[in-house]
Design a protein around this motif. Sequence first.
Motif, PDB file in Angstrom:
ATOM      1  N   ARG A  96      14.135  27.004 -70.473  1.00  0.00           N
ATOM      2  CA  ARG A  96      14.155  28.448 -70.690  1.00  0.00           C
ATOM      3  C   ARG A  96      12.734  28.954 -70.792  1.00  0.00           C
ATOM      4  NH1 ARG A  96      17.859  29.289 -75.552  1.00  0.00           N
ATOM      5  NH2 ARG A  96      16.303  30.867 -76.009  1.00  0.00           N
ATOM      6  N   PHE A 143      -4.892  32.659 -73.989  1.00  0.00           N
ATOM      7  CA  PHE A 143      -4.783  32.074 -75.330  1.00  0.00           C
ATOM      8  C   PHE A 143      -5.319  30.641 -75.398  1.00  0.00           C
ATOM      9  CE2 PHE A 143      -2.500  30.203 -78.894  1.00  0.00           C
ATOM     10  CZ  PHE A 143      -2.719  31.158 -79.871  1.00  0.00           C
ATOM     11  N   GLY A 144      -4.858  29.795 -74.476  1.00  0.00           N
ATOM     12  CA  GLY A 144      -5.271  28.391 -74.497  1.00  0.00           C
ATOM     13  C   GLY A 144      -6.769  28.218 -74.284  1.00  0.00           C
ATOM     14  N   LEU A 149       7.200  39.847 -72.306  1.00  0.00           N
ATOM     15  CA  LEU A 149       8.659  39.869 -72.389  1.00  0.00           C
ATOM     16  C   LEU A 149       9.269  40.953 -71.513  1.00  0.00           C
ATOM     17  CD1 LEU A 149       8.274  39.185 -76.019  1.00  0.00           C
ATOM     18  CD2 LEU A 149      10.012  37.928 -74.778  1.00  0.00           C
ATOM     19  N   SER A 150       8.409  41.833 -70.951  1.00  0.00           N
ATOM     20  CA  SER A 150       8.949  42.859 -70.070  1.00  0.00           C
ATOM     21  C   SER A 150       9.158  42.310 -68.660  1.00  0.00           C
ATOM     22  CB  SER A 150       8.004  44.062 -70.036  1.00  0.00           C
ATOM     23  OG  SER A 150       6.740  43.666 -69.550  1.00  0.00           O
ATOM     24  N   ASN A 192       9.522  30.521 -72.044  1.00  0.00           N
ATOM     25  CA  ASN A 192       9.178  30.834 -73.433  1.00  0.00           C
ATOM     26  C   ASN A 192       7.781  31.435 -73.545  1.00  0.00           C
ATOM     27  OD1 ASN A 192       7.826  28.543 -72.724  1.00  0.00           O
ATOM     28  ND2 ASN A 192       8.321  27.383 -74.541  1.00  0.00           N
ATOM     29  N   PRO A 193       7.557  32.566 -72.873  1.00  0.00           N
ATOM     30  CA  PRO A 193       6.238  33.192 -73.024  1.00  0.00           C
ATOM     31  C   PRO A 193       6.028  33.605 -74.475  1.00  0.00           C
ATOM     32  CG  PRO A 193       7.773  34.720 -72.002  1.00  0.00           C
ATOM     33  CD  PRO A 193       8.469  33.404 -72.082  1.00  0.00           C
ATOM     34  N   PHE A 194       4.761  33.616 -74.901  1.00  0.00           N
ATOM     35  CA  PHE A 194       4.461  34.110 -76.241  1.00  0.00           C
ATOM     36  C   PHE A 194       4.740  35.598 -76.312  1.00  0.00           C
ATOM     37  CE2 PHE A 194       1.041  30.665 -76.093  1.00  0.00           C
ATOM     38  CZ  PHE A 194       1.901  29.738 -76.648  1.00  0.00           C
ATOM     39  N   TYR A 195       5.020  36.090 -77.513  1.00  0.00           N
ATOM     40  CA  TYR A 195       5.266  37.518 -77.707  1.00  0.00           C
ATOM     41  C   TYR A 195       3.923  38.257 -77.667  1.00  0.00           C
ATOM     42  CZ  TYR A 195      10.061  36.582 -79.301  1.00  0.00           C
ATOM     43  OH  TYR A 195      11.364  36.208 -79.392  1.00  0.00           O
ATOM     44  N   LYS A 196       3.249  38.129 -76.542  1.00  0.00           N
ATOM     45  CA  LYS A 196       1.938  38.751 -76.383  1.00  0.00           C
ATOM     46  C   LYS A 196       1.869  39.361 -74.992  1.00  0.00           C
ATOM     47  CE  LYS A 196      -0.252  35.083 -79.143  1.00  0.00           C
ATOM     48  NZ  LYS A 196      -0.578  35.836 -80.360  1.00  0.00           N
ATOM     49  N   TRP A 228       9.365  24.477 -69.776  1.00  0.00           N
ATOM     50  CA  TRP A 228      10.736  24.153 -70.202  1.00  0.00           C
ATOM     51  C   TRP A 228      11.798  24.847 -69.355  1.00  0.00           C
ATOM     52  CZ3 TRP A 228       6.577  24.262 -73.232  1.00  0.00           C
ATOM     53  CH2 TRP A 228       6.420  23.245 -74.164  1.00  0.00           C
ATOM     54  N   SER A 266      -3.636  27.147 -67.160  1.00  0.00           N
ATOM     55  CA  SER A 266      -4.864  27.798 -67.626  1.00  0.00           C
ATOM     56  C   SER A 266      -5.831  26.827 -68.268  1.00  0.00           C
ATOM     57  CB  SER A 266      -4.525  28.916 -68.616  1.00  0.00           C
ATOM     58  OG  SER A 266      -4.044  28.354 -69.819  1.00  0.00           O
ATOM     59  N   ASN A 284      -1.200  35.727 -72.917  1.00  0.00           N
ATOM     60  CA  ASN A 284      -0.455  34.493 -72.717  1.00  0.00           C
ATOM     61  C   ASN A 284      -1.303  33.451 -71.997  1.00  0.00           C
ATOM     62  OD1 ASN A 284       2.606  33.835 -73.159  1.00  0.00           O
ATOM     63  ND2 ASN A 284       2.427  36.068 -73.132  1.00  0.00           N
ATOM     64  N   SER A 317       3.520  43.656 -72.333  1.00  0.00           N
ATOM     65  CA  SER A 317       4.095  42.468 -72.952  1.00  0.00           C
ATOM     66  C   SER A 317       4.713  41.547 -71.917  1.00  0.00           C
ATOM     67  CB  SER A 317       5.163  42.865 -73.955  1.00  0.00           C
ATOM     68  OG  SER A 317       5.942  41.747 -74.294  1.00  0.00           O
ATOM     69  N   ARG A 350       0.447  29.676 -67.565  1.00  0.00           N
ATOM     70  CA  ARG A 350      -0.113  29.385 -68.885  1.00  0.00           C
ATOM     71  C   ARG A 350      -0.465  27.907 -68.997  1.00  0.00           C
ATOM     72  NH1 ARG A 350       3.894  30.579 -73.613  1.00  0.00           N
ATOM     73  NH2 ARG A 350       4.848  28.703 -72.778  1.00  0.00           N
TER      74      ARG A 350
END
Lengths: 295, 251, 299
Positions: B93, B107-108, B146-147, B95-99, B91, B163, B104, B144, B160
């Motif tokens: 913006r 996960f899939g 988000l860092s 939007n990584p997961f809060y992981k 997308w 993956s 990230n 994380s 992601r």
Amino acid sequence: MKPKAADKLATGIIVFFALLIVAVLLGMLGFILFRGLSHISWDFLTSEPQTIREGGGIGPQLFNSLYLLILTMIITIPLGLGAGIYMAEYAKPNKLTDAIRLIVEVLSSFPSIVVGLFGLLVVVQQFDFGFSLFSGAIVLTIFNMPLMVRVTEQAFRSVPKEQKEAGLAMGLSKWKIITSILFPVALPIIVTGTILAAGRVFGEAAALLFTAGMTTPHINFSDWNPLHHNSPLNPFRPAETLAVHIWKVNSEGLAPDAAQIAAGASAVLVILVLIFNLLARWLGRALYRKFTSIK
Amino acid sequence: MTDTLRTENLKVYYGEHEAVKGIDMTFAEQSVTALIGPSGCGKSTFLRSLNRMNDEIPGSRQTGNIWIGDKDINSSETDVTVLRQKIGMVWQRPNPFYKSIYENIAFGPKYHGIKNRKQLDQIVEDSLRKAALWDEVKDRLHTSALSLSGGQQQRLCIARALSVNPDILLLDEPASALDPISTSKIEELIGELKKSLTIVIVTHNMQQAARVSDFTAYFYLGSLMEYNETSIIFTNPSKPNTQEYISGRFG
Amino acid sequence: MKSNQDTPLLLRKHRTEEWIGRGYTTICVLFLIVIIISIVYFVATKGISTFAINNVSLSDFLFGSTWSPDDNKFGALPFIYGSFLTSLLAAVIASPLSVCAALFMTEIVPSWGKKLLQPVIELLAGIPSVVYGFIGLSILVPFMRDTFPGQGIGVAAGAIVLSIMILPTITSIATDALGALPRNLKEASYGLGATRWQTIYGVIIPTVLPSILTGVVLGMARAFGEALAVQMVIGNAPHIPTSLFESASTLTSVITLNMSNTVMGSVQNNALWSMAMILMLMTFVFVFVVRLLERRHKL
């Protein structure tokens, strides 16, 4: 000059009233802690209450309050989370959802004594659970659930919708998205809200008078088998909580030191509620930091 | 392998409003197709319809066919879960997961049944390498996501999407929220990725469309006005409306 | 992902998960619905039986001023009156205080007012009602006894205790409403040379009035349903008080005191359930009024 003078006067009044509220709170806290703390000792916190003689403690009541809180939360959390998730993620914008929302609102506005009476009639008598921790826990669940639902719904709604989209685009099921992606993000708000709700449950008394009962049978604190009759963990025994005890001591206490006992018990209750408040804030912030790793 | 992505009379409705008006398009494999057009022209809606993300919007429905090879993925029999594994999406913006960075990516594949730790490590490394992020994050895979900076986050989102080994990658203005340096990295990456993927990108940036894409489709008011090789669209468009938009006279 | 035999397995997993999620959350919501229906049903059945089975006349119950179960007189007016009087008075005391607190936080000293008052309000909301009752009994009642005529206990004491309890409700709603005001609204007024008070009085308060009223109604609802704190300080005499410093009763206090001393199914017990039914109906009224105000607020 007249509007200026009026402005000054009005500002003065507003500041006065605001400070009055602060003073009232400080006065009340000061009173409770001043009167109560001097009475709090290890002995007071652990020993059994006395009906007529001096020197009674609040041991069983304190235990009952904590145990009842745990039982309540064991029932409330899964139910409240489920219903809150339904409202945030599954409910479509239609009449049915509006109706459920109204139900939550009405349920949260019901006086706790009405919920208590319902518990007396249905749980205590109809289902024959008697005056018991279990009956109390059911009633407190009803009392607490609307709050949990609201907290959960808000927490899930606060998650950026891009998170959900990312999950959908990966072909995850909605439930997997909810549990693995949205829930961790929503968790800090849920934890804070839950602990604050727990504080409310902890101080509730009106709903418990007719459900958990106003007496505690003799408890054998060395028997921790929940199935045994005298075990503290037996959920089907009557249990007077700390809040109920304060009420009872005040309205029909015969012991000569009833006022001190009430003050001590109130201080314990207030301190525990304070701890709940601080814990909620701290834990919420700590979890938020952990999940976002924003330093 | 003929898994060509093709749409046939694809229409998307929001309630009564027809947002996409019967699009027939065939996307060339191993190349980049840019969707351009003024805001509200239906290009993003069209992009989202390709992996049926519009299914999630209440009140929207789409008709027509979307073919991948000989399979119509717009039929009710196609499960979106399976479809969305084949089509990745990124997308505007990030939007990584809060992981963590690792989680990230892993996960899939984990969800799709890969449990072996070594295999997962390999997928994480491969995906991050493909997204040109590996060297920057290999030492902090477990911090994380988000860092990371915005540009890194966006490349993480591309990693992601990669993956689960998709055939097609949908990019919805992937660089519009990024600074120029990050943007050029993403564009470079797109050029690299098209060697193995079919890429469809929505962009507002004409220069970007000209730089990264092989084909360009110009949308206007929910219709496909013009679709051709990028070089032709930008130098010699057949419709005056296209010419006006590209030269920046409106939009 | 390209292997086709994986696909049905994944699909099945996907469907199972969807089924679990939908099922589990729906059951939780059903629980809520069942609970509310049973509360309304059981309280109403019990409450109506006073009139339907025990043949107490509804008007005697609602307007009779004598509560004397031994003489078969079940006039609940003193309690209805007591409930309305205390909660109204509590709202009258708490509303101006709450609005001042909200203005203090948002308009007077927005920089540190919130930091000071927010925790205070939250703590006030967190103190359990029995503790309010105990404080009322230990500080307020002796003070009233020394300052005003009467025994100290009574309507005034009850109303004051309730007003402190509902203060947080009104304050937080008023603060939210004030905080949500568009900036330019105030700036326009200041731009015309109005003082802060003129702006508050002329522009801010009228704009947020529906929200403040919502807070007041919610506060009254809480006061109306509060049981133990009031019961501890109001004196519990079953009469219509002639002065604010006279002992009185509320619906909740009568229920609290008598429910366990009466036999289930007796007329007196059923009359208590009728009072619970009034509490329940009033809850509906309060929720309805709040909804009306919110709708007006949205326009």
